[in-house]
Design an enzyme around this catalytic site. Structure first.
Site, PDB file in Angstrom:
ATOM      1  N   LYS A  30      47.890  71.747  61.878  1.00  0.00           N
ATOM      2  CA  LYS A  30      47.371  71.329  60.571  1.00  0.00           C
ATOM      3  C   LYS A  30      48.752  70.573  59.988  1.00  0.00           C
ATOM      4  CE  LYS A  30      47.153  73.637  56.711  1.00  0.00           C
ATOM      5  NZ  LYS A  30      48.169  72.977  55.299  1.00  0.00           N
ATOM      6  N   ASN A  31      49.874  71.162  59.892  1.00  0.00           N
ATOM      7  CA  ASN A  31      50.908  70.753  59.239  1.00  0.00           C
ATOM      8  C   ASN A  31      51.734  69.590  59.782  1.00  0.00           C
ATOM      9  OD1 ASN A  31      50.350  72.218  57.138  1.00  0.00           O
ATOM     10  ND2 ASN A  31      51.721  73.715  57.124  1.00  0.00           N
ATOM     11  N   CYS A 126      50.761  74.018  42.447  1.00  0.00           N
ATOM     12  CA  CYS A 126      49.331  74.646  42.959  1.00  0.00           C
ATOM     13  C   CYS A 126      49.697  76.293  42.952  1.00  0.00           C
ATOM     14  CB  CYS A 126      49.338  74.325  44.403  1.00  0.00           C
ATOM     15  SG  CYS A 126      50.295  75.221  45.884  1.00  0.00           S
ATOM     16  N   ARG A 131      56.215  73.634  43.417  1.00  0.00           N
ATOM     17  CA  ARG A 131      56.447  72.794  44.430  1.00  0.00           C
ATOM     18  C   ARG A 131      56.543  71.451  43.964  1.00  0.00           C
ATOM     19  NH1 ARG A 131      51.768  74.086  48.683  1.00  0.00           N
ATOM     20  NH2 ARG A 131      53.280  72.983  50.122  1.00  0.00           N
ATOM     21  N   ASP A 317      54.533  80.912  56.124  1.00  0.00           N
ATOM     22  CA  ASP A 317      53.266  80.850  55.921  1.00  0.00           C
ATOM     23  C   ASP A 317      52.458  82.188  56.653  1.00  0.00           C
ATOM     24  OD1 ASP A 317      53.275  78.489  54.652  1.00  0.00           O
ATOM     25  OD2 ASP A 317      53.330  77.179  56.538  1.00  0.00           O
ATOM     26  N   ARG A 409      40.807  75.169  54.777  1.00  0.00           N
ATOM     27  CA  ARG A 409      41.629  73.991  54.826  1.00  0.00           C
ATOM     28  C   ARG A 409      42.542  74.060  55.939  1.00  0.00           C
ATOM     29  NH1 ARG A 409      44.640  73.498  49.659  1.00  0.00           N
ATOM     30  NH2 ARG A 409      45.428  71.712  50.771  1.00  0.00           N
TER      31      ARG A 409
HETATM   32  N1  EPU Z   1      61.017  71.947  46.834  1.00  0.00           N
HETATM   33  C1  EPU Z   1      61.498  71.294  45.721  1.00  0.00           C
HETATM   34  N2  EPU Z   1      61.618  70.036  45.408  1.00  0.00           N
HETATM   35  C2  EPU Z   1      61.147  68.969  46.420  1.00  0.00           C
HETATM   36  C3  EPU Z   1      60.546  69.895  47.548  1.00  0.00           C
HETATM   37  C4  EPU Z   1      60.380  70.984  47.907  1.00  0.00           C
HETATM   38  O1  EPU Z   1      61.932  72.110  44.685  1.00  0.00           O
HETATM   39  O2  EPU Z   1      61.306  68.048  46.279  1.00  0.00           O
HETATM   40  C5  EPU Z   1      60.931  73.389  46.931  1.00  0.00           C
HETATM   41  C6  EPU Z   1      59.454  73.627  46.908  1.00  0.00           C
HETATM   42  O3  EPU Z   1      58.936  73.965  45.461  1.00  0.00           O
HETATM   43  C7  EPU Z   1      59.319  74.720  47.880  1.00  0.00           C
HETATM   44  C8  EPU Z   1      60.491  74.650  48.748  1.00  0.00           C
HETATM   45  O4  EPU Z   1      61.152  73.554  48.205  1.00  0.00           O
HETATM   46  O5  EPU Z   1      59.898  76.088  46.872  1.00  0.00           O
HETATM   47  C9  EPU Z   1      60.124  74.348  50.112  1.00  0.00           C
HETATM   48  O6  EPU Z   1      59.200  73.256  50.232  1.00  0.00           O
HETATM   49  P1  EPU Z   1      58.834  72.440  51.511  1.00  0.00           P
HETATM   50  O7  EPU Z   1      59.056  71.229  50.797  1.00  0.00           O
HETATM   51  O8  EPU Z   1      59.832  72.494  52.579  1.00  0.00           O
HETATM   52  O9  EPU Z   1      57.276  72.576  51.611  1.00  0.00           O
HETATM   53  P2  EPU Z   1      56.297  71.513  51.937  1.00  0.00           P
HETATM   54  O10 EPU Z   1      56.600  70.451  52.490  1.00  0.00           O
HETATM   55  O11 EPU Z   1      55.634  71.340  50.337  1.00  0.00           O
HETATM   56  C10 EPU Z   1      55.223  72.531  53.933  1.00  0.00           C
HETATM   57  C11 EPU Z   1      53.794  72.974  54.695  1.00  0.00           C
HETATM   58  C12 EPU Z   1      53.762  74.383  54.043  1.00  0.00           C
HETATM   59  C13 EPU Z   1      54.670  75.500  54.362  1.00  0.00           C
HETATM   60  C14 EPU Z   1      56.214  74.838  53.786  1.00  0.00           C
HETATM   61  C15 EPU Z   1      57.692  75.707  54.142  1.00  0.00           C
HETATM   62  C16 EPU Z   1      52.688  71.241  54.758  1.00  0.00           C
HETATM   63  C17 EPU Z   1      51.595  70.297  54.545  1.00  0.00           C
HETATM   64  N3  EPU Z   1      52.736  72.164  54.251  1.00  0.00           N
HETATM   65  O12 EPU Z   1      55.281  72.365  52.659  1.00  0.00           O
HETATM   66  O13 EPU Z   1      52.593  75.107  54.401  1.00  0.00           O
HETATM   67  O14 EPU Z   1      54.758  76.759  53.479  1.00  0.00           O
HETATM   68  O15 EPU Z   1      56.483  73.529  54.530  1.00  0.00           O
HETATM   69  O16 EPU Z   1      57.383  75.802  55.516  1.00  0.00           O
HETATM   70  O17 EPU Z   1      53.238  70.961  55.868  1.00  0.00           O
HETATM   71  C18 EPU Z   1      50.479  76.211  54.581  1.00  0.00           C
HETATM   72  O18 EPU Z   1      50.318  75.683  55.530  1.00  0.00           O
HETATM   73  O19 EPU Z   1      49.745  77.031  54.067  1.00  0.00           O
HETATM   74  C19 EPU Z   1      51.865  75.636  53.496  1.00  0.00           C
HETATM   75  C20 EPU Z   1      51.727  76.020  52.297  1.00  0.00           C
END
Ligand code: EPU
Length: 446
Positions: A30-31, A126, A131, A317, A409
């Site tokens: 998915k991701n 969320c 996030r 995750d 999802r």
């Molecule tokens: N963060 C910031 N600022 C930013 C971006 C991130 O503070 O601009 C913080 C976030 O708040 C969080 C941390 O950095 O605390 C990590 O966030 P990241 O950006 O790495 O995560 P993401 O891209 O939003 C993806 C996956 C998540 C998974 C995370 C970490 C997708 C669609 N989602 O999220 O998957 O937990 O990477 O591996 O790719 C799930 O599948 O259940 C899920 C939540």
């Protein structure tokens, strides 16, 4: 009488205690696929992506892309999607979609790259945490895009994008991806320092290279994107990597029910850290062939401690799945969640099954109990919901898991795959009593 989806609340009815046995096939990640779909916006021609799981999140991403006037076609039998962005008539991603699925924010980088303009709703927080998307925005600014936040939308505009050095404070997956996409058609080279190293980042880089982009270093902490011209990008057929989190969820179920089963269509190396922890707990995990593993467990598990970390560390995750296993392990285990502020939503539900968990901010101390008992449970988010299914399969007696839309999802045909392994699980449509009028009440008993 036809009820809307919101009115029909689905739940799983699960009878626990059955060891899972047999074989299960894992679908596309998915991701990863959501980002590949966004990346297809860069190409002025049809891009075909295979191994696309049928998930609510994929449907939302398709809708976001369609709203831009881009042609899309999903083939259920083939599990493929064609995205033809020859023409883009709208550069907006509306709040109604981005608020439902944060990952759609990723279209920002692709739109700015291709159209030099984008209007994308800010996702907001969320259930699992704040996030923020500040790194995404700063990254695009570094490439020369003018960024403005107005009425809940990010407006990005650039006469041209120019490659630059971007240092991420933390290796954010989404920010790395958004910057990679924006840099594909920029002038010169972009270097992302402290980049995320997840397999999904490598998949995106491989996809981008296959359409004619020039990305080097994905899978390490420094990624270089050498900008190319739009004319160099071309249509392609591409297969998404397997979903390591779906695989890890099934590994947990098999171990937790003391079963024995083969998990097929995976890349075992993507699960190295998790596999290692399960082996420390007492599970047996064997490589069957390059894309299959056999997972089994006979005895009560040992407790372990772990901290969730960006890849290649313990995946956040799968934290809730490991917690479901720890609740009946022998000893005391400590989990530290380092990525999200609020990712222990499963704790109160697991306690209702008899778990002994003490939570202090982002630490959870789990004292193993001999057994869990079935209960009525509520999924608060995708991975917490999946962990409740794991726990319910491990428990004595019957459980119900409500709010299945969270689980849908990220898990395709979840109950069918569990049933094939011998798990006792049924999806039931429950009509909320609140919507039953005199008439509908009568109908529902017919
Ligand atoms: N963060 C910031 N600022 C930013 C971006 C991130 O503070 O601009 C913080 C976030 O708040 C969080 C941390 O950095 O605390 C990590 O966030 P990241 O950006 O790495 O995560 P993401 O891209 O939003 C993806 C996956 C998540 C998974 C995370 C970490 C997708 C669609 N989602 O999220 O998957 O937990 O990477 O591996 O790719 C799930 O599948 O259940 C899920 C939540």
């Amino acid at each position: 009488m036809i009820f809307s989806e919101a009115e029909l609340n689905e739940k799983f009815c699960i009878k626990g205690g059955n060891p899972l046995k047999g074989e299960v096939k894992i679908g596309g990640a998915k991701n990863s696929v959501l980002k590949l779909m966004a990346a297809a916006i860069l190409v002025p021609g049809p891009v075909k992506i295979y191994n696309v799981p049928e998930l609510t999140d994929v449907c939302i991403m398709l809708e976001v892309i369609r709203q831009m006037g881009i042609k899309t076609e999903y083939n259920k039998e083939e599990k493929s999607v064609v995205i033809d962005a020859t023409e883009i008539t709208d550069i907006t991603a509306k709040y109604e979609f981005v608020s439902k699925m944060r990952a759609s924010f990723i279209v920002l980088g692709a739109l700015v790259s291709r159209c030099k303009e984008a209007v994308v709703a800010l996702p907001g927080g969320c259930a699992i945490g704040e996030r923020r998307v500040d790194f995404h925005i700063k990254g695009l600014e570094a490439l020369g895009a003018k960024m403005k936040i107005e009425n809940g939308y990010v407006h990005a505009k650039a006469t041209k994008l120019v490659g630059n050095d971007v240092y991420l404070d933390i290796p954010s997956v989404g920010a790395t991806e958004n910057i990679m996409l924006a840099a594909v058609l920029a002038e010169g080279s972009t270097h992302i320092q402290n980049a995320a190293q997840e397999p999904e980042i490598v998949d995106l880089a491989n996809f981008l290279n296959s359409i004619g982009a020039d990305v080097v270093g994905a899978g390490t902490s420094e990624i270089t994107i050498n900008g190319v011209k739009l004319e160099q990008l071309h249509p392609v057929e591409y297969t998404t990597i397997p979903d390591r989190i779906e695989a890890g969820t099934f590994m947990s179920m098999i171990v937790g029910t003391r079963g024995k089963a083969i998990i097929r269509d995976i890349f075992p190396a993507h699960l190295a850290f998790f596999t290692n922890k399960l082996i420390k707990m007492g599970a047996n995990i064997k490589l069957v062939d390059p894309t299959s593993i056999e997972v089994s467990c006979k005895n009560r598990l040992n407790s372990i401690n772990f901290v969730t970390l960006p890849y290649p560390g313990f995946p956040t995750d799968l934290q809730s799945m490991a917690m479901a296993l720890l609740v009946t392990s022998n000893g005391v285990g400590i989990i530290t969640e380092s990525l999200y502020e609020n990712r222990f939503m499963q704790v109160p539900e697991l306690r209702r099954m008899g778990a002994d968990i003490h939570q202090d901010r982002n630490h959870a101390i789990i004292k193993g109990v001999k057994k869990l008992s079935g209960a009525t449970l509520s999924a608060s988010d995708l991975r917490a919901g999946a962990s409740l299914v794991v726990a319910a399969l491990m428990a004595e007696g019957n459980s119900e898991v409500k709010n299945l839309y969270h689980i849908d999802r990220g898990y395709e045909n979840f109950e069918n795959k569990i049933q094939l392994l011998g798990g006792k699980i049924e999806r039931i449509q429950e009509i909320s009593p609140a919507i039953l009028t005199e008439d509908t009440r009568n109908e529902s008993y017919l």
